[in-house]
Design a protein around this motif. Structure first.
Motif, short mmCIF file in Angstrom:
data_model
loop_
_atom_site.label_atom_id
_atom_site.label_comp_id
_atom_site.label_asym_id
_atom_site.label_seq_id
_atom_site.Cartn_x
_atom_site.Cartn_y
_atom_site.Cartn_z
N LEU A 37 0.80 -1.37 -0.12
CA LEU A 37 -0.06 0.56 0.33
C LEU A 37 0.48 1.18 0.24
O LEU A 37 2.13 1.30 1.31
CB LEU A 37 -0.95 -0.16 1.46
CG LEU A 37 -1.87 -1.08 1.11
CD1 LEU A 37 -2.50 -0.63 2.54
CD2 LEU A 37 -2.78 -1.61 0.75
N LEU A 39 0.27 5.16 1.15
CA LEU A 39 -0.61 5.51 1.92
C LEU A 39 -0.35 7.04 1.71
O LEU A 39 1.30 7.28 2.63
CB LEU A 39 -1.07 5.29 3.35
CG LEU A 39 -2.05 3.61 2.54
CD1 LEU A 39 -2.04 2.60 4.36
CD2 LEU A 39 -3.02 3.72 1.79
N GLN A 56 0.09 -4.37 3.61
CA GLN A 56 -1.00 -5.19 4.76
C GLN A 56 -1.12 -6.49 4.72
O GLN A 56 -0.93 -7.59 3.64
CB GLN A 56 -2.78 -4.34 3.90
CG GLN A 56 -3.55 -5.09 5.42
CD GLN A 56 -4.67 -4.52 4.86
OE1 GLN A 56 -4.74 -3.87 2.92
NE2 GLN A 56 -6.05 -4.02 4.92
N GLU A 60 -6.07 -7.32 8.50
CA GLU A 60 -5.84 -5.79 8.34
C GLU A 60 -4.61 -5.23 8.68
O GLU A 60 -4.80 -3.59 9.31
CB GLU A 60 -6.27 -5.30 7.97
CG GLU A 60 -8.05 -5.46 6.79
CD GLU A 60 -9.48 -4.67 7.56
OE1 GLU A 60 -9.18 -3.91 8.27
OE2 GLU A 60 -9.67 -4.82 6.54
N LEU A 62 -1.49 -3.22 9.23
CA LEU A 62 -0.41 -2.74 8.11
C LEU A 62 1.48 -2.85 9.25
O LEU A 62 1.36 -2.40 10.66
CB LEU A 62 -0.23 -0.99 8.33
CG LEU A 62 -1.78 -1.02 7.89
CD1 LEU A 62 -1.91 0.99 7.77
CD2 LEU A 62 -1.69 -1.31 6.37
N TYR A 99 -6.36 3.78 9.90
CA TYR A 99 -5.97 3.28 8.53
C TYR A 99 -7.30 3.49 7.59
O TYR A 99 -8.59 2.88 7.66
CB TYR A 99 -6.13 1.83 7.48
CG TYR A 99 -5.71 1.72 6.85
CD1 TYR A 99 -5.24 2.96 5.63
CD2 TYR A 99 -5.99 0.37 5.89
CE1 TYR A 99 -5.25 2.17 3.79
CE2 TYR A 99 -6.59 -0.16 4.66
CZ TYR A 99 -5.55 0.77 4.07
OH TYR A 99 -5.85 0.65 2.55
N ASP A 100 -7.47 4.95 6.70
CA ASP A 100 -8.62 4.94 5.97
C ASP A 100 -7.88 4.77 4.84
O ASP A 100 -7.37 5.03 3.97
CB ASP A 100 -8.75 6.67 6.42
CG ASP A 100 -10.57 7.29 5.98
OD1 ASP A 100 -10.44 6.74 4.73
OD2 ASP A 100 -10.06 8.10 5.76
N GLN A 101 -9.28 3.80 4.40
CA GLN A 101 -8.96 2.83 3.21
C GLN A 101 -9.59 3.49 1.79
O GLN A 101 -9.00 3.37 1.10
CB GLN A 101 -9.55 1.60 3.35
CG GLN A 101 -9.81 0.79 2.11
CD GLN A 101 -10.14 -0.44 2.09
OE1 GLN A 101 -10.68 -1.13 2.79
NE2 GLN A 101 -10.03 -1.44 1.30
N ALA A 102 -10.51 4.51 2.39
CA ALA A 102 -11.61 5.16 1.24
C ALA A 102 -10.50 6.08 0.87
O ALA A 102 -10.60 6.83 -0.35
CB ALA A 102 -12.61 5.92 2.18
N GLN A 104 -7.09 6.35 1.49
CA GLN A 104 -6.07 5.90 1.03
C GLN A 104 -4.81 6.92 1.97
O GLN A 104 -4.01 7.07 1.58
CB GLN A 104 -5.62 5.54 0.09
CG GLN A 104 -6.03 4.98 -0.76
CD GLN A 104 -5.15 3.48 -0.41
OE1 GLN A 104 -4.47 2.69 -1.03
NE2 GLN A 104 -6.28 2.50 0.42
N VAL A 106 -3.16 7.41 6.14
CA VAL A 106 -2.59 5.92 7.45
C VAL A 106 -3.02 7.56 8.51
O VAL A 106 -1.59 8.73 8.30
CB VAL A 106 -1.61 5.68 7.33
CG1 VAL A 106 -0.81 6.31 6.70
CG2 VAL A 106 -1.83 4.37 8.93
#
Length: 794
Positions: A37, A39, A56, A60, A62, A99-102, A104, A106
């Protein structure tokens, strides 16, 4: 049968186990591998402006490499590190993340103790090696002087006498292997005949990476504050911090802090702004604070993006006696002691001698030093320490011992103290040497052409006591300095001198008064006072008077300083009357080829006229130049055209000749020097690739700067159109020949092209990738800017 029955039961059991385990095995096979990832990272709610590489892993979790953490200024030494060099963020103490996946992103929360400070370097590093084209060549500096014999009947009598001529020569040859220099003096007396005197003959090579200079020939030995230098004919290896002008050799105060938001930092040293810069949120450390030696005060102002200020005032004390931690300063030399320098060309002792000095910065507050000397009849050695007394000053202590013929042993003690605070400074020093203490400078010569110098006079003083106190007057911008010196030399001559000085600024003027009294000599005293004023145009005038045991004098002196630019004038005049009357006047002029001065002076009833010319001859790159004196590095500018004005650090210094070449002296070795040209005298069709260049020349060497101006560039501005009649879009690339560098098309389809022929074909590539070809003719029109319009690209 029993065997067969067992086998069936085993197969059934194994089958059941496989059926039960199949979902787990299927999940294991379907488990995803490490997912890389990239980020964006926020730390403590503030964007870092960095994108880090994370991994990842199952559930999940990191993980991140420790090198990436250091780029984010996060300490990793306390984190558990996996075998592959990664760190699980959820296993790091004092650290939490989301972690804010939407988006991208951290978001990391961590204390200041877990972060690496942002380092602020207030003095950027300069080039460590010469930059630009370095040249080999030769330079000869010369000073020609003509002095008339003193005339007893006034000025005209002085002019009628036959002048005495002299020439000072300082020549050197330089290349990538170093510099060989030779200096000397030629004299022609008023009675005829010519004499010569050799001064120094030395080869030197400087290595800017190791900060070391190697010399062979005539050298001057290194020394410490409690030892003495001497001239040797031999070899020397020496640390040379001058090869890195940006290097701060003294221990500098540091300042550490933390900013909750991005901030700006301003540093004031003695109320003068010396640095301004930006820092990100988080801990920071300011290094190499720009300060001067001695006592002072620095104010650090940190202002965040909301306008909140934090102000820190802290006094400091800096001294060149201290070295920054880990720095070595050394000098080692061996050879034969040179005697009667400046009197005899070749006078060296027949027995060898050697000396070595070493200083080492152990930490911010302690510098160690040692010195040793050896000769056929002498051994001398000692050691010393320099200690920083917090923000108050520096204390120094050194002990040395010597052993000579007949096992005679002597000793030396040297101690000093420097203190300063609030404008008050105190300097105290004492030195004691036993009657039998010797060093190399005190040894009797084995080969001297100038007899009669007492051996005792060569020895170090027996006793020295010094005290100096500087006192600022709080109610007035004045300064008072009181000093006292007590000395007893090896001949038992005694001196006890009390000195007092006072100075006060008066706008564009300054007042000074000084006095001294030697209590061991009734007639040795003096008082001096004067007023100095500055005017526009570099003019300074001083009116002063004095009274000593020999009588009183008073008068004035006025002079105009001369600049380094060609065409500048300078002059000075002086008239003092009293017990020792003297008068003088001189005028000087600087051209591109040197500096000339003529003058006349009168002492009592004796009048003397003088004329002097200083200049240099340089041979570089197959060309010979006449120039002003070149004591350090210089540059040869090849503009490619005549009558081009050349600037050094934005100051006009020269104009190119018919060959398009010119020499510019006064450059600083191992420092960035900016050379530029003014193209206003060039024709409009001249091709000028650049007008500014930076060069870093080597030690007393030369650099070449080629601006590449061409007055026959066969250039034109071509206006391109597409098949639809519209201007070729900006950003398209055009190429005359396959091997030529592509040229970018500007707005309106305009493109500037060089090296054109009578018939030309241009290949143009649009931004979307489409290619077309344009054909056009070119006709040279000297002195005019050629524009070719409506060239269609098909």
């Amino acid at each position: 049968m029993p065997r067969s029955s067992f086998s069936r039961r085993a197969r059934l059991a194994f089958g059941a186990m496989m059926i039960c385990a199949w979902p787990a095995l299927a999940n294991a096979q379907a488990a995803p591998a490490d997912l890389p990832l990239y980020l964006e990272v926020y730390i403590n709610g503030q964007p870092t402006g960095l994108i880090a590489n994370f991994v990842q892993r199952p559930k999940e979790r990191l993980a991140i490499k420790t090198t990436e953490l250091e780029e984010l200024r996060i300490r990793s030494e306390r984190f558990p590190i996996e075998s592959d060099g990664t760190v699980y963020l959820d296993r790091c103490p004092d650290l939490s993340y989301r972690y804010d996946q939407a988006r991208q992103v951290v978001r990391i929360e961590i204390t200041d103790q877990g972060r690496l400070p942002f380092m602020v370097e207030t003095k950027p590093r300069s080039e460590a090696a010469p930059v630009g084209e370095q040249a080999s060549g030769a330079v000869m500096n010369y000073t020609l002087v003509a002095n008339s014999d003193g005339g007893q009947d006034g000025f005209y009598s002085a002019l009628q006498n036959r002048p005495a001529l002299s020439a000072g020569i300082d020549a050197r040859i330089f290349n990538s292997y170093g510099v060989f220099s030779q200096s000397g003096i030629l004299n022609s007396g008023s009675q005829g005949g010519v004499s010569s005197l050799r001064l120094d003959s030395t080869w030197s090579y400087s290595d800017p990476f190791s900060l070391t200079t190697y010399r062979a020939g005539d050298v001057i030995s290194g020394a410490l504050s409690w030892s003495r230098s001497l001239r040797l004919g031999g070899a020397q290896i020496q640390r040379n911090f001058g090869l890195r002008p940006d290097l701060v050799t003294m221990p500098m105060p540091r300042f550490s802090g933390s900013a909750a938001l991005p901030s700006t930092v301003d540093i004031f040293v003695n109320s003068i702004r010396s640095y301004s810069g930006e820092i990100p949120a988080g801990p920071f450390q300011i290094q190499n604070l720009p300060i001067m030696s001695g006592a002072g005060n620095q104010r650090i102002v940190v202002q965040d993006s909301l306008g909140r200020q934090t102000v820190i005032d802290q006094p400091f004390y800096a001294s060149s006696k201290l070295l920054a931690p880990g720095l070595f300063d050394f000098s080692a030399e061996a050879g034969f002691t040179r005697r009667d320098f400046g009197v005899v060309s070749n006078s060296y002792d027949s027995s060898p001698a050697a000396s070595a000095s070493l200083r080492y910065g152990l930490n911010d507050w302690l510098t160690l030093e040692t010195h040793a000397e050896a000769a056929e009849t002498l051994l001398n050695g000692g050691a010393g320490v320099n200690v920083l007394l917090g923000r108050w000053g520096v204390a120094s202590l050194a002990l040395a011992a010597s052993r000579g013929d007949g096992n005679i042993t002597g000793g030396l003690l040297s101690a000093s103290l420097e203190l300063g605070r609030g404008g008050y400074t105190v300097y105290a020093r004492t030195q004691r040497a036993s009657a039998d203490y010797r060093d190399l400078a005190a040894l009797p010569p084995t080969n001297s052409a100038v007899p009669g110098v007492s051996l005792l006079a060569r020895r170090p003083p027996r006793d020295i006591d010094q005290l100096a106190l500087s006192i600022p007057l709080g109610f007035d911008p004045s300064a008072v300095t009181l000093s006292m010196t007590r000395m007893q030399d090896a001949l038992d001559n005694r001196y006890q001198i009390l000195g007092l000085s006072y100075s006060r600024p008066l706008g564009d003027a300054s007042l000074f008064v000084s006095a001294f009294k030697d209590f061991d000599d009734r007639r040795s005293y003096g008082i001096f006072c004067g007023l100095t004023m500055s005017f526009n145009g570099g003019i300074t005038a001083t009116a002063s008077g004095s009274k000593t045991g020999g009588g009183g004098n008073g008068g004035f002196e006025i002079n105009k300083s001369q600049s380094l630019e060609p065409g500048s004038w300078g002059w000075r005049g002086r008239d003092f009357e009293g017990a020792s009357p003297s008068r003088a006047g001189a005028v000087s002029y600087r051209s591109e080829y040197g500096r000339a001065e003529v003058g006349v002076q009168q002492f009592g009833h004796v009048t003397q006229a003088t004329a002097q010319f200083d200049g240099a001859v340089a041979y570089v790159g197959g060309s010979t130049f006449l120039a002003n004196r070149i004591d350090d590095a210089f540059v040869v500018v090849d503009a490619g055209a005549p009558n081009v004005d050349v600037f050094y650090e934005n100051r006009p210094v020269a104009t190119t000749g018919a060959s398009g070449l010119v020499l510019v002296p006064y450059l600083r070795a191992y420092q960035k020097n900016w050379i530029s040209i003014d193209a206003k005298n060039l024709p409009v069709d001249a091709d000028i690739p650049t007008t500014k260049a930076a060069v870093v020349p080597a030690d007393r060497g030369a650099a070449l700067v080629k601006f590449g101006i061409s007055e026959d560039s066969r250039s034109a501005v071509v206006v391109l159109k597409g098949r639809d009649g519209r201007a070729m879009p900006a950003g398209s690339s055009a190429r005359l020949k396959p091997e030529d560098e592509a040229t970018v098309v500007g707005y309106g389809g305009e493109v500037y092209l060089r090296g054109l022929n009578e018939a030309n074909q241009l290949v143009v590539e649009r931004p979307e990738g489409e290619t077309c070809t344009a054909n056009f003719d070119y006709h040279l029109t000297p002195g005019q800017r050629v524009v070719i319009k409506d060239v269609v690209c098909q």
